[in-house]
Motif scaffolding. Structure first.
Motif, PDB file in Angstrom:
ATOM      1  N   ASP A  33      58.011  40.350  46.432  1.00  0.00           N
ATOM      2  CA  ASP A  33      58.898  39.573  45.554  1.00  0.00           C
ATOM      3  C   ASP A  33      58.649  38.084  45.711  1.00  0.00           C
ATOM      4  OD1 ASP A  33      60.086  41.888  44.606  1.00  0.00           O
ATOM      5  OD2 ASP A  33      61.867  41.709  45.890  1.00  0.00           O
ATOM      6  N   MET A  34      58.421  37.655  46.941  1.00  0.00           N
ATOM      7  CA  MET A  34      58.168  36.228  47.186  1.00  0.00           C
ATOM      8  C   MET A  34      56.820  35.800  46.610  1.00  0.00           C
ATOM      9  SD  MET A  34      59.898  36.055  50.954  1.00  0.00           S
ATOM     10  CE  MET A  34      60.387  34.332  51.066  1.00  0.00           C
ATOM     11  N   THR A  39      53.958  32.791  42.288  1.00  0.00           N
ATOM     12  CA  THR A  39      52.923  32.908  41.249  1.00  0.00           C
ATOM     13  C   THR A  39      53.548  32.940  39.852  1.00  0.00           C
ATOM     14  OG1 THR A  39      52.887  35.330  41.383  1.00  0.00           O
ATOM     15  CG2 THR A  39      51.314  34.123  42.769  1.00  0.00           C
ATOM     16  N   GLN A  40      54.825  32.627  39.779  1.00  0.00           N
ATOM     17  CA  GLN A  40      55.561  32.598  38.513  1.00  0.00           C
ATOM     18  C   GLN A  40      55.479  33.929  37.770  1.00  0.00           C
ATOM     19  OE1 GLN A  40      54.874  29.027  36.198  1.00  0.00           O
ATOM     20  NE2 GLN A  40      54.373  27.895  38.054  1.00  0.00           N
ATOM     21  N   VAL A  42      53.266  36.023  37.190  1.00  0.00           N
ATOM     22  CA  VAL A  42      52.107  36.290  36.342  1.00  0.00           C
ATOM     23  C   VAL A  42      51.536  37.695  36.593  1.00  0.00           C
ATOM     24  CG1 VAL A  42      50.359  35.259  37.859  1.00  0.00           C
ATOM     25  CG2 VAL A  42      49.993  35.278  35.410  1.00  0.00           C
ATOM     26  N   LEU A  43      51.676  38.194  37.804  1.00  0.00           N
ATOM     27  CA  LEU A  43      51.138  39.524  38.128  1.00  0.00           C
ATOM     28  C   LEU A  43      51.951  40.652  37.509  1.00  0.00           C
ATOM     29  CD1 LEU A  43      50.290  38.860  41.866  1.00  0.00           C
ATOM     30  CD2 LEU A  43      48.657  39.147  39.994  1.00  0.00           C
ATOM     31  N   LYS A  44      53.171  40.364  37.101  1.00  0.00           N
ATOM     32  CA  LYS A  44      54.019  41.388  36.486  1.00  0.00           C
ATOM     33  C   LYS A  44      53.506  41.780  35.099  1.00  0.00           C
ATOM     34  CE  LYS A  44      57.231  42.002  39.565  1.00  0.00           C
ATOM     35  NZ  LYS A  44      57.347  43.269  40.247  1.00  0.00           N
ATOM     36  N   ASN A  45      52.725  40.920  34.470  1.00  0.00           N
ATOM     37  CA  ASN A  45      52.210  41.170  33.124  1.00  0.00           C
ATOM     38  C   ASN A  45      50.786  41.715  33.129  1.00  0.00           C
ATOM     39  OD1 ASN A  45      54.579  40.190  31.912  1.00  0.00           O
ATOM     40  ND2 ASN A  45      53.859  38.093  32.211  1.00  0.00           N
ATOM     41  N   ILE A  46      50.285  42.053  34.316  1.00  0.00           N
ATOM     42  CA  ILE A  46      48.894  42.480  34.462  1.00  0.00           C
ATOM     43  C   ILE A  46      48.877  43.809  35.215  1.00  0.00           C
ATOM     44  CG2 ILE A  46      46.676  41.912  35.533  1.00  0.00           C
ATOM     45  CD1 ILE A  46      47.552  38.958  35.461  1.00  0.00           C
ATOM     46  N   GLU A  47      48.010  44.717  34.794  1.00  0.00           N
ATOM     47  CA  GLU A  47      47.806  45.928  35.587  1.00  0.00           C
ATOM     48  C   GLU A  47      47.015  45.522  36.829  1.00  0.00           C
ATOM     49  OE1 GLU A  47      46.515  49.593  33.707  1.00  0.00           O
ATOM     50  OE2 GLU A  47      46.967  48.656  31.761  1.00  0.00           O
ATOM     51  N   SER A 115      42.752  31.365  43.854  1.00  0.00           N
ATOM     52  CA  SER A 115      42.891  32.518  42.967  1.00  0.00           C
ATOM     53  C   SER A 115      43.253  32.132  41.539  1.00  0.00           C
ATOM     54  CB  SER A 115      43.974  33.452  43.506  1.00  0.00           C
ATOM     55  OG  SER A 115      45.257  32.834  43.377  1.00  0.00           O
ATOM     56  N   GLY A 116      43.790  30.921  41.353  1.00  0.00           N
ATOM     57  CA  GLY A 116      44.294  30.523  40.042  1.00  0.00           C
ATOM     58  C   GLY A 116      45.725  30.987  39.814  1.00  0.00           C
ATOM     59  N   LEU A 117      46.264  31.786  40.725  1.00  0.00           N
ATOM     60  CA  LEU A 117      47.605  32.337  40.545  1.00  0.00           C
ATOM     61  C   LEU A 117      48.714  31.334  40.856  1.00  0.00           C
ATOM     62  CD1 LEU A 117      46.988  35.849  42.106  1.00  0.00           C
ATOM     63  CD2 LEU A 117      47.250  35.295  39.673  1.00  0.00           C
ATOM     64  N   LEU A 118      48.384  30.225  41.484  1.00  0.00           N
ATOM     65  CA  LEU A 118      49.384  29.210  41.806  1.00  0.00           C
ATOM     66  C   LEU A 118      49.434  28.098  40.760  1.00  0.00           C
ATOM     67  CD1 LEU A 118      48.783  28.873  45.656  1.00  0.00           C
ATOM     68  CD2 LEU A 118      50.512  30.249  44.473  1.00  0.00           C
TER      69      LEU A 118
END
Length: 127
Positions: A33-34, A39-40, A42-47, A115-118
Motif C-alpha cells: 500500500d505504501m 508511486t501515485q 500507477v501500478l493499479k492500472n497495469i497488469e 524505474s520512472g514510477l516516482l
C-alpha cells in the motif's frame, strides 16, 4: 494485493526473518500500500505480470525493503506525521517527532529511483 510473497522475501531479498506468516502477510500488504502511495497508484492500472521483468524486480525489492523496515521499526511509523516539536531554554533543547518523513525506508527510493514510477510531472504526448 501484495507485490511479494514470503518466498521472495526470504529467498531472493533475504530480509530479516519474520517467523509468523500472518505477521509477514500483514506487513507485506501494508508495504505494498505504501509503494502504491509513493508511486501515485500507477501500478493499479497495469497488469503487474506484463511489466518488464526489471521493473517487477524493482517493485518487489522496494516492497521487501519496506516490509523489513516496518518489521524492524514497528508499524506505528505508518501513522507518524513527522511533526517536530522543539523547546529550547538556554543551552537545553528538547525535541519530539522525527522532523521528517521516516515512514518510507530510504532503500525503497533507491530501488525505485530509476524505474520512472516516482515521476510526479505531467505526461504529455506530442501531436
Amino acid at each position: 494485493m501484495s507485490y511479494i510473497d514470503k518466498d521472495f522475501y526470504d529467498n531472493v531479498y533475504k530480509g530479516a526473518p519474520i517467523a509468523d506468516d500472518n505477521e509477514f502477510n500483514r506487513l507485506a500488504e501494508r508495504a505494498s500500500d505504501m509503494i502504491d502511495q509513493i508511486t501515485q497508484y500507477v501500478l493499479k492500472n497495469i497488469e503487474f505480470d506484463r511489466l518488464a521483468q526489471v521493473l517487477q524486480d524493482m517493485v518487489k525489492k522496494a516492497t521487501a525493503a519496506q516490509t523489513e523496515y516496518l518489521f524492524q521499526n514497528g508499524e506505528s511509523i505508518i501513522h507518524d506525521n513527522g511533526d517536530l516539536n522543539n523547546v529550547s531554554v538556554g543551552n537545553f533543547s528538547y525535541s519530539t517527532g522525527n522532523g521528517g518523513n521516516n515512514r518510507i525506508s530510504p532503500a525503497v527510493y533507491d530501488y525505485l529511483k530509476y524505474s520512472g514510477l516516482l515521476y510526479t510531472g505531467v505526461h504529455t504526448h506530442g501531436g
